[in-house]
Structures are given as structure tokens and as C-alpha cells.
Design an enzyme around this catalytic site. Structure first.
Site, PDB file in Angstrom:
ATOM      1  CD  GLU A 212      -2.993  -1.071   0.399  1.00 53.11           C
ATOM      2  OE1 GLU A 212      -3.366   0.146  -0.014  1.00 53.11           O
ATOM      3  OE2 GLU A 212      -3.705  -2.154   0.163  1.00 53.11           O
ATOM      4  CB  CYS A 246      -1.610   7.741   1.413  1.00 53.83           C
ATOM      5  SG  CYS A 246      -3.172   6.956   1.739  1.00 53.83           S
TER       6      CYS A 246
HETATM    7  P1  NAD Z   1       8.163   4.527   4.986  1.00 57.46           P
HETATM    8  O1  NAD Z   1       8.177   3.826   3.735  1.00 57.46           O
HETATM    9  O2  NAD Z   1       9.184   5.621   5.438  1.00 57.46           O
HETATM   10  O3  NAD Z   1       7.979   3.820   6.355  1.00 57.46           O
HETATM   11  C1  NAD Z   1       6.891   2.886   6.515  1.00 57.46           C
HETATM   12  C2  NAD Z   1       7.409   1.681   7.328  1.00 57.46           C
HETATM   13  O4  NAD Z   1       8.462   1.182   7.053  1.00 57.46           O
HETATM   14  C3  NAD Z   1       7.916   2.198   8.830  1.00 57.46           C
HETATM   15  O5  NAD Z   1       7.369   1.362   9.760  1.00 57.46           O
HETATM   16  C4  NAD Z   1       9.332   2.148   8.516  1.00 57.46           C
HETATM   17  O6  NAD Z   1       9.827   2.060   9.989  1.00 57.46           O
HETATM   18  C5  NAD Z   1       9.543   1.078   7.904  1.00 57.46           C
HETATM   19  N1  NAD Z   1      10.937   1.317   6.839  1.00 57.46           N
HETATM   20  C6  NAD Z   1      11.558   2.600   6.964  1.00 57.46           C
HETATM   21  N2  NAD Z   1      12.604   2.411   5.991  1.00 57.46           N
HETATM   22  C7  NAD Z   1      12.814   1.107   5.999  1.00 57.46           C
HETATM   23  C8  NAD Z   1      13.759   0.436   5.297  1.00 57.46           C
HETATM   24  N3  NAD Z   1      15.012   0.935   4.739  1.00 57.46           N
HETATM   25  N4  NAD Z   1      13.681  -0.914   5.267  1.00 57.46           N
HETATM   26  C9  NAD Z   1      12.786  -1.631   5.922  1.00 57.46           C
HETATM   27  N5  NAD Z   1      11.543  -0.787   6.652  1.00 57.46           N
HETATM   28  C10 NAD Z   1      11.748   0.561   6.568  1.00 57.46           C
HETATM   29  O7  NAD Z   1       6.958   5.698   5.098  1.00 57.46           O
HETATM   30  P2  NAD Z   1       6.315   6.586   6.109  1.00 57.46           P
HETATM   31  O8  NAD Z   1       7.088   7.937   5.766  1.00 57.46           O
HETATM   32  O9  NAD Z   1       6.127   6.173   7.229  1.00 57.46           O
HETATM   33  O10 NAD Z   1       4.634   7.031   5.335  1.00 57.46           O
HETATM   34  C11 NAD Z   1       4.578   7.862   4.215  1.00 57.46           C
HETATM   35  C12 NAD Z   1       4.371   7.339   2.884  1.00 57.46           C
HETATM   36  O11 NAD Z   1       3.356   6.134   3.204  1.00 57.46           O
HETATM   37  C13 NAD Z   1       3.785   8.190   1.798  1.00 57.46           C
HETATM   38  O12 NAD Z   1       4.705   7.789   0.691  1.00 57.46           O
HETATM   39  C14 NAD Z   1       2.133   7.622   1.959  1.00 57.46           C
HETATM   40  O13 NAD Z   1       1.635   8.099   0.600  1.00 57.46           O
HETATM   41  C15 NAD Z   1       2.393   6.278   2.168  1.00 57.46           C
HETATM   42  N6  NAD Z   1       1.287   5.702   2.670  1.00 57.46           N
HETATM   43  C16 NAD Z   1       0.528   5.077   1.897  1.00 57.46           C
HETATM   44  C17 NAD Z   1      -0.849   4.551   2.275  1.00 57.46           C
HETATM   45  C18 NAD Z   1      -1.685   3.760   1.533  1.00 57.46           C
HETATM   46  O14 NAD Z   1      -2.675   3.051   2.185  1.00 57.46           O
HETATM   47  N7  NAD Z   1      -1.510   3.291   0.251  1.00 57.46           N
HETATM   48  C19 NAD Z   1      -1.170   4.992   3.770  1.00 57.46           C
HETATM   49  C20 NAD Z   1      -0.521   5.835   4.395  1.00 57.46           C
HETATM   50  C21 NAD Z   1       0.725   6.269   3.731  1.00 57.46           C
END
Ligand code: NAD
Length: 457
Positions: A212, A246
Site C-alpha cells: 500500500e 496518502c
Molecule cells: P516509510 O516507507 O518511510 O515507512 C513505512 C514503514 O517502513 C515504517 O514502519 C518504517 O519503520 C519502515 N521502514 C522505513 N525504512 C525502511 C527500510 N529501509 N527498510 C525496511 N523498513 C523500513 O513511509 P512513511 O514515511 O511512514 O509513510 C509515508 C508514505 O506512506 C507516503 O509515501 C504515503 O503515501 C504512504 N502511505 C500509503 C498509504 C496507503 O494506504 N497506500 C497510507 C499511508 C501512507
């Protein structure tokens, strides 16, 4: 978390899953009821922690997080017996006299990785699907919403067996450690960049993934529109949670014939919602952390500000901002904005707006405001996006009856309601033959059987 403890948790979960306790639908309903009760009893605590993390207004916390999860749980409890029933399938001629059916089977151990922007809903809502489908789960909330992360850990530790559901707190390092392990399904919500990392890690164990992800969700505004209603819905959708959604409209493509007038109506609407100084409004959230605040501030110089633009680093406040004269090459129009800045671009023909959208990665959501049903169809047909919403924005996520998910760069797979149950289930095909008699057609020697086989197939 040290590796050994992840292994211990997973060993415990494997043993618990192996006991078949979660196969029992009575057990699933009981656990879902417990989750419902825990959330109801702790809704104030949940809202407080969302306020601590990003000054999320209580109404937004309740409507955008708690209520959606409660709806999901209620629906899953009501529908579970129907979802878990065998689905009888007509027996194909070559398989006669067998009977055939499909059955939803839990994957086993699932990993749920959650983001920070709706840190309660986006962690617990997928979990509802995982529980309904009969899985054990490890849930990792986002480290960027630390208050919520603590609350989730505490609530699950207090009310659930860790061999059934375990919350692992921490940052990317913990996520990476978890991804080294063999889960049976991974559900990731977050950025497209990390989505790629997750999918690569999952491929090592051939683990199915649901991604997602995010991206820039465009919003097209046609000249045949009710200006005030469109403006009110867009301003609400964009500045809910200070744009950290998002599916928030990332940028507007407005028919040039109405652009100036529409900007005026949008500006008036911002003032009507948040006053002339939105920093004093109790209904406006703050940016999650300094890194994101600085990133968003850097966008403010990439165009002409029409309204807003005020910032405060101490409180991580950025005013609801409309901006024009932006360049498609600038980071403002390349990155997902994920904050309260709304670029406005003009177009002359709808085809131009459609080409602009199609020249970019497939978005999570696409919005069109228009009364013209022909244009509504044209945009639906000629574009691809996770979801398509006409004359409204963001609201599509609120229905547990509509599958929610992205396509292309905005993700793969979907959830909410039945789609959530399906996402966490393997569809097992079952064939059952009789031992009362045995038709010899398939056995050697084949001799003259070919004609019969040709007829059968
Ligand atoms: P992110 O990808 O930075 O982090 C998401 C999760 O991944 C966190 O739990 C984090 O600890 C983990 N993570 C971070 N870096 C990692 C790595 N290198 N390896 C493994 N895991 C890692 O996202 P965010 O900043 O928390 O959220 C914002 C993003 O999420 C935006 O792009 C937004 O559009 C998207 N989002 C999508 C939805 C959806 O339903 N499609 C909903 C909310 C947010």
C-alpha cells in the site's frame, strides 16, 4: 529488538498457529470482539497519543482512525461465518464424479509494517483482516509516531497473547531484521521507495506481499462544476491531517477558464475553515517531524504563493498553502508532497490534463470534479489509478465495502472488508472423489480411449 527475541516470538507463533487454534472461527470472533472492546475502552488514550504525535484534532483522530477500524471489526465479525464457508464449484467433466470446492485458508504468520500518518488505523485495520482470516501477526508500527507506537505495544501486550499477536517497536533497523525472517505474508504500508526494499526482501522467501504505497494523486477540476462545493470538498480533503494523507489531492489541474475564480473560492474556503491565522485553529494538525517540516518548507520557494506560506519551526506549523506557477521539473511536482501545500496548474483541454496524468506513475487515487458524465467516463477510461473518485476526494477510504489499494507505483493488492480477509487468505482448491467405484478411462492400456478423451475435454 535483538534477533533472538524475534525468533522466539516467531517460534511461539508457529507453534500456536500449528495448534490450529486460529482455524476456529469462534476463536477469531472472540479475539475480534476483544479488540473492539479494547479500542472502545481506550479511545481517549488513542486520541491523546495521536495529538501528542502530530496535534491531530480529536475529531480527525476519531473519524479518520478509530471509527474506521471499529467499522472494519464489526463488519468482519458479522460476515466471518459467510467468508469461511466452502464455496462449491461445478465439477468439470473430466473430474466426475468428484465434488469440488474452494476454501479460504490462513497463511500462517503475517508481518504488518505501518507508516506514521494514520499510525493507529493503518496498523490495526490490516490486522483486522489478518485476524479474521485466522493468522498470527507481528505488527511493527512507525517509529515516527512514538506515542502511538507505545500505546499499540502496551494495549496488545496487556490484552493479547504474543504468540498470537506481537507488536515490535523500533525503526527501519527493526523492520529490516523482521524482513530477514520467513513470514507467510507481508503487508506493507509506506513509501514506494521502501516498498521496493520490502518486495526484494520478501522475494528471498517467496513470501506474497501486499504493498500500500503513495505517490501524487491528481485532482482535475473541469469548468462545468459547482465551484463552492468542489472547493469545500477539496480544501477539506487536502488539509485534513495537514495534508499528511496518502490519498490527499497532491496537485490540482484546473480548467484555465475558471482557474482564477476557483483560486478565489478555494482561498475563501481556507479562511472559512481555519480563520485568517490557521495556527490558532484547534482543527489543524502539525507536521510529524523536523525532517518532513524542512522538506515541505523547501517546496514553498518553488512557485508563487497565493495564500498561506507561513511556517513555524518550533511547532512544525505550515499554513494551508495554495501555490501556482510551478515547474513540472521541480521537486514540488516530482515528489509526493504529503503536506499542506497545494500546487495549482491550468489546462486548456481535458485531453491535456489526462496526458499530464498519464505521463507520470500510476497514482493511488485520481479525482475529477465535473458535472459532465461524458468527461467522467473519459477520465475513468483513459487513465489508470488505484481508485477513482468523482466530485469528492479522500472519502473513498472510509468504506469498508470498497477494496482499497494502488496499482503500479502506488502499490499492489488491496484490503478493507472482504478484500482484507482475502488478502490474508490462501484460496485452497479441494477435489474429493469417491471410493465407491473407479472409472477406468484414464488408465493404461489406452488403446481406443482417445476418441472418448477428445469428447470429454
Ligand atoms: P516509510 O516507507 O518511510 O515507512 C513505512 C514503514 O517502513 C515504517 O514502519 C518504517 O519503520 C519502515 N521502514 C522505513 N525504512 C525502511 C527500510 N529501509 N527498510 C525496511 N523498513 C523500513 O513511509 P512513511 O514515511 O511512514 O509513510 C509515508 C508514505 O506512506 C507516503 O509515501 C504515503 O503515501 C504512504 N502511505 C500509503 C498509504 C496507503 O494506504 N497506500 C497510507 C499511508 C501512507
Amino acid at each position: 529488538m535483538v534477533k533472538a527475541s524475534i525468533r522466539d516470538v516467531m517460534d511461539g507463533q508457529r507453534a500456536f498457529f500449528g495448534s490450529c487454534a486460529t482455524r476456529d472461527t469462534g476463536f477469531r470472533v472472540e479475539q475480534l470482539r476483544r479488540l473492539y472492546r479494547v479500542i472502545r475502552e481506550n479511545d481517549a488514550l488513542i486520541m491523546d497519543s495521536l495529538h501528542a504525535d502530530m496535534a491531530k484534532p480529536r475529531l480527525e483522530a476519531y473519524a479518520g482512525e478509530i471509527a474506521l477500524v471499529l467499522n472494519e471489526i464489526r463488519y468482519a465479525i458479522r460476515k466471518l461465518s459467510c467468508w469461511t464457508k466452502p464455496a462449491w464449484v461445478m465439477t468439470a467433466r473430466p473430474l466426475l464424479p468428484s465434488v469440488c470446492y474452494t476454501l479460504a485458508e490462513p497463511y500462517g504468520l503475517v508481518l504488518i509494517l505501518a507508516p506514521w500518518n494514520y499510525p493507529f488505523q493503518l496498523a490495526v485495520s490490516p490486522l483486522v483482516g489478518a485476524m479474521a482470516a485466522g493468522n498470527c501477526a507481528v505488527l511493527k508500527p512507525s517509529e515516527l509516531a512514538p506515542a502511538m507506537s507505545d500505546v499499540l505495544q502496551r494495549l496488545f501486550e496487556d490484552h493479547f497473547d504474543p504468540h498470537y499477536i506481537h507488536v515490535a517497536t523500533g525503526g527501519a533497523d527493526v523492520a529490516r531484521e523482521l524482513l530477514e525472517e520467513r513470514f507467510d505474508s507481508i503487508f506493507f504500508t509506506g513509501s514506494t521507495r521502501v516498498g521496493r526494499i520490502v518486495m526484494e526482501a520478501a522475494s528471498r522467501h517467496l513470501t506474497p506481499v501486499t504493498l500500500e504505497l503513495g505517490g501524487k494523486s491528481p485532482c482535475i477540476v473541469d469548468s462545468d462544476v459547482h465551484l463552492r462545493y468542489a472547493a469545500r470538498r477539496i480544501v477539506w480533503a487536502k488539509f485534513f491531517n495537514a495534508g499528511q494523507t496518502c490519498v490527499a489531492p497532491d496537485y490540482l489541474l484546473v480548467d484555465s477558464a475558471i482557474k482564477d475564480e476557483f483560486v478565489e473560492v478555494l482561498s475563501k474556503q481556507i479562511i472559512a475553515f481555519f480563520g485568517t491565522d490557521p495556527s490558532g485553529s484547534p482543527d489543524y494538525a502539525r507536521i510529524i517531524n523536523r525532517l518532513h517540516y524542512d522538506r515541505l518548507c523547501s517546496y514553498l520557494s518553488q512557485g508563487k504563493i497565493l495564500i498561506g506560506g507561513q511556517t513555524s519551526p518550533e511547532t512544525r506549523y505550515i499554513a494551508p498553502t495554495l501555490i501556482e506557477d510551478v515547474s513540472p521539473q521541480d521537486p514540488l511536482m516530482q515528489d509526493e508532497i504529503f503536506g499542506p501545500i497545494l500546487p495549482i496548474l491550468g489546462y486548456t483541454h481535458l485531453e491535456e490534463a489526462i496526458s499530464f496524468v498519464n505521463a507520470r506513475p500510476k497514482p493511488l487515487s485520481l479525482y475529477l470534479f465535473s458535472r459532465d458524465t461524458r468527461k467522467q467516463e473519459q477520465v475513468r477510461l483513459e487513465t489508470s489509478s488505484g481508485g477513482y473518485c468523482i466530485n469528492d476526494a479522500v472519502v473513498q477510504v472510509a468504506s469498508h465495502l470498497l477494496p482499497f489499494g494502488g496499482v503500479g507505483d502506488s502499490g499492489m493488492g488491496s484490503y478493507h472488508g472482504k478484500a482484507g480477509f482475502d488478502t490474508f487468505s490462501h484460496t485452497k482448491s479441494v477435489v474429493k472423489n469417491t471410493l465407491l467405484f473407479d472409472i477406468p478411462l484414464r488408465y493404461v492400456p489406452y488403446r481406443f480411449k482417445l476418441r472418448l478423451v477428445k469428447w470429454l475435454f
